[in-house]
Structure formats: C-alpha cells, structure tokens
Design an enzyme around this catalytic site. Structure first.
Site, PDB file in Angstrom:
ATOM      1  N   ASN A  82      -9.896   0.604  -0.005  1.00 28.56           N
ATOM      2  CA  ASN A  82      -8.007   0.167  -0.384  1.00 28.56           C
ATOM      3  C   ASN A  82      -7.023  -0.152  -1.358  1.00 28.56           C
ATOM      4  OD1 ASN A  82      -5.858  -0.001   0.296  1.00 28.56           O
ATOM      5  ND2 ASN A  82      -5.917  -0.967   2.654  1.00 28.56           N
ATOM      6  N   HIS A 138      -3.137   7.826   2.515  1.00 27.53           N
ATOM      7  CA  HIS A 138      -3.634   6.611   2.236  1.00 27.53           C
ATOM      8  C   HIS A 138      -4.634   6.301   2.494  1.00 27.53           C
ATOM      9  CE1 HIS A 138      -4.011   2.377   0.902  1.00 27.53           C
ATOM     10  NE2 HIS A 138      -3.827   2.276   2.234  1.00 27.53           N
ATOM     11  N   CYS A 179       0.860  -1.470  -0.153  1.00 25.31           N
ATOM     12  CA  CYS A 179       0.395   0.320  -0.411  1.00 25.31           C
ATOM     13  C   CYS A 179       0.593   0.881   0.127  1.00 25.31           C
ATOM     14  CB  CYS A 179      -0.605  -0.321   0.855  1.00 25.31           C
ATOM     15  SG  CYS A 179      -2.112  -1.268   1.336  1.00 25.31           S
TER      16      CYS A 179
HETATM   17  N1  ACO Z   1     -19.146  -7.738   9.503  1.00 26.57           N
HETATM   18  C1  ACO Z   1     -19.464  -7.621  10.371  1.00 26.57           C
HETATM   19  N2  ACO Z   1     -18.386  -7.835  11.332  1.00 26.57           N
HETATM   20  C2  ACO Z   1     -17.166  -8.631  11.056  1.00 26.57           C
HETATM   21  C3  ACO Z   1     -16.617  -8.022  10.044  1.00 26.57           C
HETATM   22  C4  ACO Z   1     -17.228  -7.646   9.181  1.00 26.57           C
HETATM   23  N3  ACO Z   1     -17.073  -7.374   7.705  1.00 26.57           N
HETATM   24  N4  ACO Z   1     -15.064  -8.313   9.895  1.00 26.57           N
HETATM   25  C5  ACO Z   1     -14.844  -8.219  11.328  1.00 26.57           C
HETATM   26  N5  ACO Z   1     -16.230  -8.827  12.403  1.00 26.57           N
HETATM   27  C6  ACO Z   1     -16.000  -8.851  13.098  1.00 26.57           C
HETATM   28  C7  ACO Z   1     -15.151  -9.608  14.169  1.00 26.57           C
HETATM   29  O1  ACO Z   1     -15.594 -11.287  14.549  1.00 26.57           O
HETATM   30  C8  ACO Z   1     -15.611  -9.131  15.903  1.00 26.57           C
HETATM   31  O2  ACO Z   1     -16.506 -10.021  16.207  1.00 26.57           O
HETATM   32  P1  ACO Z   1     -16.245 -11.047  17.662  1.00 26.57           P
HETATM   33  O3  ACO Z   1     -16.056  -9.830  18.438  1.00 26.57           O
HETATM   34  O4  ACO Z   1     -17.816 -11.616  17.689  1.00 26.57           O
HETATM   35  O5  ACO Z   1     -15.547 -11.590  17.931  1.00 26.57           O
HETATM   36  C9  ACO Z   1     -15.992  -7.803  15.941  1.00 26.57           C
HETATM   37  O6  ACO Z   1     -16.262  -7.858  14.323  1.00 26.57           O
HETATM   38  C10 ACO Z   1     -14.536  -7.051  15.771  1.00 26.57           C
HETATM   39  O7  ACO Z   1     -13.912  -7.222  15.017  1.00 26.57           O
HETATM   40  P2  ACO Z   1     -12.461  -6.400  15.054  1.00 26.57           P
HETATM   41  O8  ACO Z   1     -11.699  -6.923  14.458  1.00 26.57           O
HETATM   42  O9  ACO Z   1     -12.331  -6.087  16.693  1.00 26.57           O
HETATM   43  O10 ACO Z   1     -12.724  -4.896  14.057  1.00 26.57           O
HETATM   44  P3  ACO Z   1     -12.386  -3.407  14.307  1.00 26.57           P
HETATM   45  O11 ACO Z   1     -12.853  -2.681  14.504  1.00 26.57           O
HETATM   46  O12 ACO Z   1     -10.937  -3.638  14.698  1.00 26.57           O
HETATM   47  O13 ACO Z   1     -12.544  -3.441  12.782  1.00 26.57           O
HETATM   48  C11 ACO Z   1     -11.154  -3.698  10.801  1.00 26.57           C
HETATM   49  C12 ACO Z   1     -11.764  -4.343  12.062  1.00 26.57           C
HETATM   50  C13 ACO Z   1     -11.955  -2.747  10.269  1.00 26.57           C
HETATM   51  C14 ACO Z   1     -10.441  -4.556   9.980  1.00 26.57           C
HETATM   52  C15 ACO Z   1     -10.307  -2.222  11.633  1.00 26.57           C
HETATM   53  O14 ACO Z   1      -9.481  -3.287  12.049  1.00 26.57           O
HETATM   54  C16 ACO Z   1      -8.862  -1.914  10.601  1.00 26.57           C
HETATM   55  O15 ACO Z   1      -9.365  -1.286   9.295  1.00 26.57           O
HETATM   56  N6  ACO Z   1      -7.638  -2.304  10.301  1.00 26.57           N
HETATM   57  C17 ACO Z   1      -6.389  -2.156   9.621  1.00 26.57           C
HETATM   58  C18 ACO Z   1      -7.128  -2.256   8.199  1.00 26.57           C
HETATM   59  C19 ACO Z   1      -6.156  -2.668   7.075  1.00 26.57           C
HETATM   60  O16 ACO Z   1      -6.694  -1.211   6.634  1.00 26.57           O
HETATM   61  N7  ACO Z   1      -5.483  -3.320   6.778  1.00 26.57           N
HETATM   62  C20 ACO Z   1      -5.307  -3.090   4.667  1.00 26.57           C
HETATM   63  C21 ACO Z   1      -3.844  -2.624   4.745  1.00 26.57           C
HETATM   64  S1  ACO Z   1      -2.959  -1.814   5.679  1.00 26.57           S
HETATM   65  C22 ACO Z   1      -3.780   0.150   5.263  1.00 26.57           C
HETATM   66  O17 ACO Z   1      -3.654  -0.144   3.882  1.00 26.57           O
HETATM   67  C23 ACO Z   1      -2.957   0.520   5.987  1.00 26.57           C
END
Ligand code: ACO
Length: 331
Positions: free
Chosen positions: A288, A258, A117
C-alpha cells in the site's frame, strides 16, 4: 466556449518506485510473520522503501518528470502543482513547494492535499475544478508517500502492509466537451479518525522524548474495521461517480482501485459486478503506497497498453480519515 464544455484531460502519466525492495522473507526476519500469512491475507509479496536521506519530493520529482515528458509539457509552463501526501518532507512548507523548486516550475502555485490513501482523488478533484472553472490551463497532480517513515517495524499488524512510491498525472484543458474527467466524488467520516492514525507529531501531541519512546509517531490501526468500511464505501462512491458521469458499470473498461489489500480489491470488484480482468492489481509488488497507489497503477496500466483512446476508467480510493473518493475518466 462555455464553462460547461470545458473539461480536464489527462495528457501524461509517470511514476517512481524506490530501488530498495523489502520482501516478505525480509520481514520474516524482523517480526513474527510468514510469507504465507502476508500473501494469503493481503496479496502483498514485496514493497519498496525509500532510502535514508531522501524525502518524499525526491520520488515525486522523478514521477513528475516522466509525466511531463509523456504530456510534452515543460515544467516552466505549469500553472499549478497539487501534491497529495501525508508524509511531506517537512511539516512546513508543503512538499509541493519543494517539488516546484526541484522542477523549476517558477510560474506554478503549489500546495499539498492530505487525505491519506485517498489523497490522489482529492488532488485530482481540486485540480479538475481549477481547470473547469478556467482559473488555470494545466496542472501537475502528484500522489507521493513514504509511509515506511511512519512504520513501527516491530508491529507485524502494520509494517507488512505499506510501501513507498510516487505517481503523477499532467492535466490540461479541453474545450470540445468530449472525454476527460467526467466526474469526481469525495467523502469523509471523521468519527473514524482514530481507527487509523499517527498519534504524535502534530500540534496536539508534538514530538517529545516520551512520544518517541512510546512509538507514538507510527501508524496505529484497527485493520478489521478499515477493511469493512473500505469495501462498502468504495463501492458506494464508485456508483455515485458513475451515476454523475452518466456511465454504466458495463461501459467501464478498467477499474483502478487503491492498492491496499488484494482481498479488499476482489471484494470491491465482486460488489461492483466487474470481472477481475478489468481491475488493475499491482499490490503484490508495492504494498500500500498510500496516495501514490492509484497514479502508479494508472501509469503502469497505460504503459502496459491496457488503456486505449475512448476507454472509460474508474478510479477509487479509501484511507485514513476515513476519507474516500472516486473518479470517472475517459481517455
Ligand atoms: N503475521 C502473522 N500473524 C499476524 C500478522 C502478521 N503480519 N498480523 C496479525 N496477525 C495475527 C493476529 O495477531 C491475529 O492473531 P490471533 O488470532 O491469535 O489474535 C490473526 O493474525 C488474525 O488477525 P486479524 O487482524 O483478524 O487478520 P485479518 O484477516 O483481519 O487481516 C489485515 C489483517 C491484513 C490488516 C486486514 O484486516 C486488512 O487488510 N485490513 C485493512 C487495513 C488496511 O489496508 N489499511 C491500510 C490503510 S487504509 C487503506 O488503505 C484501505
């Protein structure tokens, strides 16, 4: 003119997004998720997906053509094509070479840069160095990725985040010492390699029936860890790039971060002490798009009239590696 006064300037920008739109509603039919969950956690409403039978260079070609038209430069006059991607058309040769042929840019040398990214910042920095040292007079810098090809569409934790697209800039040389790319800063921390990666398909674990059955050719990620390190690292490197450029945050007209997640962008703006009306956000439309996200947002901002002559713009990105970077550019 002395080397110190020679700078790279952005002469033109262009972007290309595939026509196919996948909305959060479409994803609700594929995995156990909801429009509300995706919108609240990420800010994403829809993303674009490259049609089957097309490769990365097909998107890059259209973005490049628009950037070249904008710059008033012909492909045959390009000295270099540097393409940031982690989803090249082939494992070899580079997508930059495929693009070079499509553009008939016969004079250019071409290669890919892979910093996921963050790749566009790396490609920009490499091209800037070639230009400042006088080795080349211009360069096409492209960020293009088709992460849809690396998604497990049954994994709701990753498939909702990404989309496909391409963005490009044409760099030229300026000898007057005013404006242009004022600084670039790059960092990596390879100890996080497996926090965000595609386990198979490389030399360590080549494609086999078993790797396909186990879904090892798709993105595996610890989202929470990525989130935490992304915000902290992008703030730090942005401050370093500003300091090197001799620019104060108050002098920045626009931040183009980004586009991974609206919450990451808001947290970053908060830490930098910059109001959101000075931050470009289009993550709701495209998700993204990896290496494409910064140049696509830059191109949109320019075409929307958000960047004026003399404006100072801060670019920053973060991604797999972990790799991150920032650049300060005066238009
Ligand atoms: N729909 C519904 N529920 C979901 C989904 C979904 N798509 N995905 C995960 N959940 C659930 C999980 O299973 C979890 O359930 P549980 O509490 O029963 O275990 C709950 O939602 C919370 O999940 P978390 O992972 O704690 O959610 P979080 O608030 O951290 O959000 C996310 C997740 C959106 C991926 C966030 O962590 C994020 O954006 N991280 C950055 C990742 C990223 O951007 N990566 C891209 C590459 S790197 C970059 O470009 C920066």
């Amino acid at each position: 003119m002395s080397g110190a006064q020679r700078r790279s300037v952005i002469l033109g920008t262009g972007s290309e997004l595939p026509a196919k739109v996948v909305t959060n509603g479409d994803l609700e039919k594929m995995v156990d998720t909801s429009d509300e969950w995706i919108t609240v956690r990420t800010g994403i409403k829809e993303r674009r997906v490259l049609e089957e039978g097309k490769g990365n260079a097909d998107m890059a070609y259209h973005a490049a053509k628009r950037a070249l038209d904008d710059a008033g430069i012909k492909a045959k006059d390009l000295d270099a094509i540097i393409m940031a991607t982690c989803t090249a058309d082939y494992l070899m040769p580079s997508s930059a070479c495929v693009l070079e042929d499509m553009l008939e840019a016969r004079k250019a040398f071409s290669f890919d840069v892979n910093a996921a990214c963050s790749g566009f910042l790396n490609a920009l920095s490499v091209a800037d160095s070639f230009i400042r040292t006088g080795q080349i007079g211009n360069a096409l810098v492209v960020g293009s990725d088709a992460l849809s090809r690396l998604l497990n569409w049954q994994d709701r934790t990753t498939c909702i985040l990404f989309g496909d697209g391409a963005g490009a800039v044409v760099l030229g040389a300026s000898e007057n010492g005013h404006g242009g790319i004022l600084s670039t800063k790059l960092r990596t921390d390879g100890s996080y390699a497996k926090t965000l990666y595609v386990p198979a398909g490389g030399s360590l674990k080549p494609a086999r029936l078993e790797t396909v059955r186990n879904n090892e050719h798709t993105i595996t990620m610890n989202g929470k860890e990525v989130f935490k390190v992304a915000v902290r690292s992008m703030e730090e490197i942005s401050r370093q790039a500003l300091e090197e450029a001799g620019v104060k945050i108050e002098q920045v007209s626009l931040v183009i971060p980004h586009q991974a997640n609206r919450r990451i962008i808001v947290a970053l703006a908060d830490r930098l002490g910059i109001s959101m009306d000075k931050v470009v956000v289009n993550v709701e439309k495209y998700g993204n798009t990896s290496a494409a996200s910064v140049p696509v947002a830059l191109d949109e901002a320019r075409r929307q009239g958000r960047i004026h002559k003399g404006d100072i713009v801060l670019l920053n990105a973060f991604g797999a590696g972990f790799a991150w970077g920032a650049a300060v550019v005066q238009f």
